[in-house]
Structure formats: C-alpha cells, structure tokens
Motif scaffolding. Structure first.
Motif, PDB file in Angstrom:
ATOM      1  N   ASP A   1       0.835  -1.190   0.000  1.00  0.00           N
ATOM      2  CA  ASP A   1       0.000   0.000   0.000  1.00  0.00           C
ATOM      3  C   ASP A   1       0.873   1.245   0.000  1.00  0.00           C
ATOM      4  O   ASP A   1       2.101   1.163  -0.144  1.00  0.00           O
ATOM      5  CB  ASP A   1      -0.986  -0.017   1.186  1.00  0.00           C
ATOM      6  N   GLU A   2       0.253   2.422   0.161  1.00  0.00           N
ATOM      7  CA  GLU A   2       1.011   3.662   0.067  1.00  0.00           C
ATOM      8  C   GLU A   2       2.018   3.825   1.195  1.00  0.00           C
ATOM      9  O   GLU A   2       2.935   4.650   1.101  1.00  0.00           O
ATOM     10  CB  GLU A   2       0.055   4.865   0.042  1.00  0.00           C
TER      11      GLU A   2
ATOM     12  N   HIS B   1      10.109   8.078  -5.071  1.00  0.00           N
ATOM     13  CA  HIS B   1       8.848   7.727  -5.744  1.00  0.00           C
ATOM     14  C   HIS B   1       8.951   7.880  -7.254  1.00  0.00           C
ATOM     15  O   HIS B   1       8.111   8.524  -7.901  1.00  0.00           O
ATOM     16  CB  HIS B   1       7.687   8.569  -5.217  1.00  0.00           C
TER      17      HIS B   1
ATOM     18  N   ARG C   1       5.255   1.686  -9.448  1.00  0.00           N
ATOM     19  CA  ARG C   1       4.202   2.364  -8.674  1.00  0.00           C
ATOM     20  C   ARG C   1       2.822   2.000  -9.212  1.00  0.00           C
ATOM     21  O   ARG C   1       2.639   1.730 -10.395  1.00  0.00           O
ATOM     22  CB  ARG C   1       4.371   3.878  -8.742  1.00  0.00           C
TER      23      ARG C   1
ATOM     24  N   ASN D   1      -2.705   9.742  -8.070  1.00  0.00           N
ATOM     25  CA  ASN D   1      -2.224   9.603  -6.698  1.00  0.00           C
ATOM     26  C   ASN D   1      -1.580   8.239  -6.497  1.00  0.00           C
ATOM     27  O   ASN D   1      -2.035   7.228  -7.045  1.00  0.00           O
ATOM     28  CB  ASN D   1      -3.382   9.766  -5.704  1.00  0.00           C
ATOM     29  N   LEU D   2      -0.518   8.216  -5.682  1.00  0.00           N
ATOM     30  CA  LEU D   2       0.171   6.964  -5.363  1.00  0.00           C
ATOM     31  C   LEU D   2      -0.689   6.136  -4.422  1.00  0.00           C
ATOM     32  O   LEU D   2      -1.036   6.577  -3.328  1.00  0.00           O
ATOM     33  CB  LEU D   2       1.533   7.258  -4.716  1.00  0.00           C
ATOM     34  N   GLN D   3      -1.062   4.930  -4.866  1.00  0.00           N
ATOM     35  CA  GLN D   3      -1.851   4.025  -4.039  1.00  0.00           C
ATOM     36  C   GLN D   3      -1.030   2.850  -3.517  1.00  0.00           C
ATOM     37  O   GLN D   3      -1.485   2.127  -2.640  1.00  0.00           O
ATOM     38  CB  GLN D   3      -3.044   3.479  -4.844  1.00  0.00           C
TER      39      GLN D   3
END
Length: 551
Positions: free
Chosen positions: A244-245, A294, A321, A327-329
């Motif tokens: 997860d994030e 990231h 990613r 948005n980064l999940q």
C-alpha cells in the motif's frame, strides 16, 4: 453485568487486532470499538466507590465515551458506504468530530452542575441537566444522519453484495440505538416507578459490535474480483508483492522465497531487504534513491540469497508504482529467479552461444511478466463479466473530460441505461442466462458506439456511456440506435430453448457547446449530473420502458 460485557468487548478488540490485516477500514473500526469500551469502564468505576469526587470522574468518563460513539459510528458508516478507497479530508473529520469534542469539554467542566448533579452529595442517585440532554440530542442526530446515509446507499446500490453489507450496518445501528433508548426510558424517565436495570446500554453496544464484526468478516470473503486476481497472480512464474502507500504488504503470491521474511500485514523495509544481498553496491544505492524518490519509472536491481560458499539463488527485483487518479496508491514488487541465467553470465567467455539462448529466454520471461502486469492493470479498470470499463474508471475519466469540455465549450453527452425487467430474466432462466444477457447486451452496445465513446458497467444490469464532441441531435440518434440494436439482439438461453431478446430504458443528458458553466468541485458536478440522468432513466421506466428520455 457491565464487567462481563466489558470483558467481551476487550476480547473482540483483541480478536480483530490479532486476526486481521489492519487496513484503513479496520483502523476506523478499532477507533469506534475503543469508544465503545469507555462506557462500561466508567459504569464499573461508579459502582466500585462511594466517594463523590471519584464517582463524578467515572460518570463523566462514561458519557464522554458515549458521546464519542456518534462520531465513531458516523466515520465508520462513511467507510462502509464509500468503500475501501475512501479517504476523508482533515476538514471533514474535524467537522464530524467537533460537536462531540465540545460537548465532552462541557461535561468535563460541568458548570453549575448543568451536566449532572448529585442527590444528597452522592452520585449513586443523580439528576441530569441540560448538557446531558444536549448530548443525547447530538447522539440522536449523529445516528439519524448515519442511518440516512446508509439507507440512501442501500437504495442506490445495485450489487447484492453491497446491499447485504449496508443492510447489516443498518441492523447494527438499530441495535445500538434501541437498547440505550430503552435504558434511558427505564432508568431515567421511569426511574421513580421502575427498578434500575443495569447494563442495558452496554449490552446494546456489545450486541451491535458483534453484528458489525460479523458483517466485516462475512463480506470481506466474497470479493470475487480479488479471488480472480489472486488466481492469476499465483499462476505466474515470478514472485509478486503488492504494497500500500505506506509500504505495508497487502497481497503476495506463493513464489516469494521465505528467506526474504516478507509477510502479509507487515511493513516492507526495502533498505533492510537489500542489505548484504545486492550484487552491486552502487546499483543497490541507486535503486534505493529512486525508490525513496517515488520514481515513476519501473526500477530494477539484482540480489543474491544464501550465505557462505554454498549455492546461491539470484533474483531480479523490479518495483513499479500503482497510480489511481494521479495519486500513489501503492507499489508492485516482482522477484524473478535468474539463478540459471546468472550462472551462464559468469561463464560467458566459455559458453557464448548458450548465453545468447538464455538471453532470449530472459526476454521471453520479461515479456511474459509485462503481459501479466498489463493484464493486472486491465483488470483494475474493467468489469470482469462484460469487458467494459468499470464505474471507478468512468468517474476518473469524467473528472478530467468534463473540466476540459466546459473550459473549451465542447459539447458532450452522457447516457445511463439499464435492462428492462432483468429480475424476471433471472427468475425465469437463472443467473447464468442473466449474466449472458448482460454480457451480450454490452457487446451489442459496444458495436453501435464510436471509437471515442466510453462504455462502462455502472452496476448490476445498469450501464453508462460517455460521448465526447456530441450535440443534442447526435446524442438522440445514437441513443435510438443503441436502443434498437439491443432490442434486435437475441440471446441464447440453452439447448432446446427459444432465444430471448431484451429492451433497455435510457436517460440522456447533453451539455451543449454554448454553456458558460463554471464549476468548483467536479465531483459534486458529476454527482448532480448523474442524479439528473437517473431521474430521466426512471421517467423512461415509468413511461413504459424501451424508450429514451432526455433530461
């Protein structure tokens, strides 16, 4: 009785914490559960002392915890309604929490005994003041609003699994509201005439908590898409870890080497994973830098497992990613066994021809991995039955498309249609034929659309279509063409049975080019837009079905 029920609540709390992967939804549940446990703790404390200054502390503790239940329930209900990916903003949480916080402060202060006053300097017998009744009214407001949200979601949801989950939550809130109301009526309202019955509120809390836990455990196990995805992942020849994030492991397949000590629910420390295992120290440091920054690109490094002079296992580690709506999940980590290939590389001077063959094998395996990743990405945005896009992808696309269309005054249209009398098809021919009707209807509609149009399964037998660069006349022609194509489409029902055909009812909304509408919140705009289209769809149903109604 309160002590026994408190023990039960603590046991449930420990069970949920130990037996479940603590996702965001479970964190909210545990917060809600913590508020539940405060009430019986205070009630037990009141009956263990006859000192007024201690009694008032325990009484205040009980009712502070009780007042927080409304906030806890409302937050929990919003997660139940909006699903796993719901993330409330800080201002939303603060708005929900502030009334309970202010009343809790007033109860702790208890100015002029406006919250509670003792009888004969002892709180075993007490009189409640205006702050107490304000607290009760606030709780009722919380619960009624939560009930409204759940009922609204129950009426609008199409999937039976979601309906069952929300219905269970409705039963839970009725249980939680019922017994405290009975406690209030008997032990406060009818106190001069009836004997005190202890533990009613705590009993209601425990029963509703058991029901919530049952609902969470039951409905989590029927996620068919998750089962299908896990089946695909387990058939791959590489190890896959989904984070997860916050880098907690939420999924992994069977091909992960146990020496890596990767476990579900645990945080994956990439630096610790690479420590002492990187084949190239510089490459390992570069990988960690890109991982920490990231990086949007797929990053790669190689590691070795096994200590000493014995045989080693070489793994190729890839990290990519997962992005949803920009948005980064989370991340997908893949671990591919390259032990044989690495051995050949080390002997490349002696076995050049063999090395070339192994390189081709590696390219094939990488292509297989790439195709598998593409399949996983496709599954995330499509409906497994029809192959159409799913509702989440449609709404994400519309958020971008609508803003662009309104900014540049580009006309567009949105259709919402569902299959008429679909329940009758299921009842008559069974769910297998019902699924075939849904699938073939989607296939027929897709064939009638343009390449730029987006068809999505909105829920159950309901579909939505987004048509860019489409004015009112074009939308009318396309809507009628879709309706006619579906009506003429025949669906086989099995050996020896006559094929059937179905019709659809459709609501249409067109935003013309000349609009000067400016919007601040695209989500609210889309919600209102689909509400209008849904109204048009219901008018089509009410007017006899198999027709198109423009909003």
């Amino acid at each position: 009785m309160d002590l026994s029920l408190l023990v039960c609540l603590v046991a449930i709390f420990i069970y949920v914490f130990v037996k479940n992967v603590i996702t965001t939804q479970y964190k909210v549940y545990l917060l809600f559960h913590f508020f539940m446990m405060i009430w019986p703790i205070g009630q037990i404390g009141v009956h263990t002392t006859d000192r007024p200054h201690l009694q008032i502390i325990y009484i205040t503790l009980s009712f502070v915890g009780f007042s927080m239940l409304g906030f806890g329930w409302l937050l929990f209900a919003k997660f139940l309604v909006n699903g796993t990916y719901y993330r409330p903003g800080r201002n939303v949480v603060l708005l929900m929490f502030t009334p309970s916080l202010l009343l809790s402060a007033a109860m702790i202060w208890n100015p002029a005994n406006l919250f509670v006053a003792p009888v004969d300097d002892n709180y075993s017998e007490r009189v409640y003041g205006p702050i107490f009744w304000c607290m009760l009214m606030l709780l009722v407001s919380y619960y009624l609003y939560s009930l409204y949200q759940l009922w609204k979601a129950y009426r609008s949801e199409a999937r039976q699994a979601d309906k069952a989950r929300i219905f269970n939550a409705l039963i839970g809130i009725v249980i939680m509201l019922g017994l405290p109301t009975l406690d209030l009526a008997i032990n406060v309202g009818l106190d001069p005439w009836l004997p005190v019955i202890p533990g009613l509120t705590t009993l209601g809390i425990v029963l509703s908590d058991l029901y919530f836990l049952f609902s969470l455990q039951k409905h989590r196990s029927f996620d068919l898409v998750k089962v299908a995805q896990q089946d695909v992942v387990d058939t791959l020849s590489v190890g896959i870890v989904v984070l997860d994030e916050e880098d907690f492991v939420i999924e992994m397949n069977r091909n992960i080497n146990p020496d890596l000590a990767i476990a579900l629910g645990k945080r994956l420390d990439m630096a610790s994973l690479l420590a002492g295992r990187s084949l190239d120290a510089n490459a390992g440091e570069a990988f960690l830098r890109s991982y920490g920054e990231h990086s949007s690109e797929r990053i790669h490094t190689e590691i070795a497992l096994g200590a000493g002079p014995g045989p080693k296992q070489f793994l190729s580690l890839h990290a990519a990613r997962i992005m949803v709506g920009g948005n980064l999940q989370g991340r997908v980590i893949t671990l591919q066994d390259i032990t044989e290939l690495k051995s050949l590389v080390l002997k490349s001077q002696e076995h050049n021809t063999s090395l070339q063959e192994r390189n081709r094998a590696l390219i094939y395996m990488q292509d297989e991995l790439f195709q598998a990743n593409r399949k996983l990405e496709q599954m995330a945005i499509t409906d497994s039955l029809t192959g159409c896009f799913n509702r989440r992808f449609l709404m994400q696309q519309l958020e971008h498309e609508v803003l662009t269309n309104l900014r540049y005054k580009i006309p567009f249209a949105v259709f919402l249609f569902d299959i008429d009398l679909f329940k009758l098809v299921n009842d008559t021919y069974g769910h297998v034929v019902g699924d075939e009707v849904i699938r073939r209807t989607a296939e027929a509609v897709r064939g009638a659309l343009r390449r730029t149009d987006i068809l999505a399964r909105y829920g159950g037998e309901e579909f939505a279509v987004y048509l860019p660069h489409t004015n009112k006349d074009q939308a009318e022609l396309l809507a009628q063409r879709i309706r006619q194509v579906v009506e003429s489409n025949e669906v086989p029902t099995g050996r020896g049975r006559v094929p059937i055909s179905v019709t659809i009812s459709m609501g249409v909304h067109v935003v013309e080019e000349q609009t000067d509408l400016q919007i601040d919140d695209v989500k609210t705009y889309l919600k209102d837009l689909f509400s209008k289209i849904d109204s048009a769809l219901y008018r089509a149903k009410d007017n006899g079905r198999n027709r198109v109604v423009n909003h």
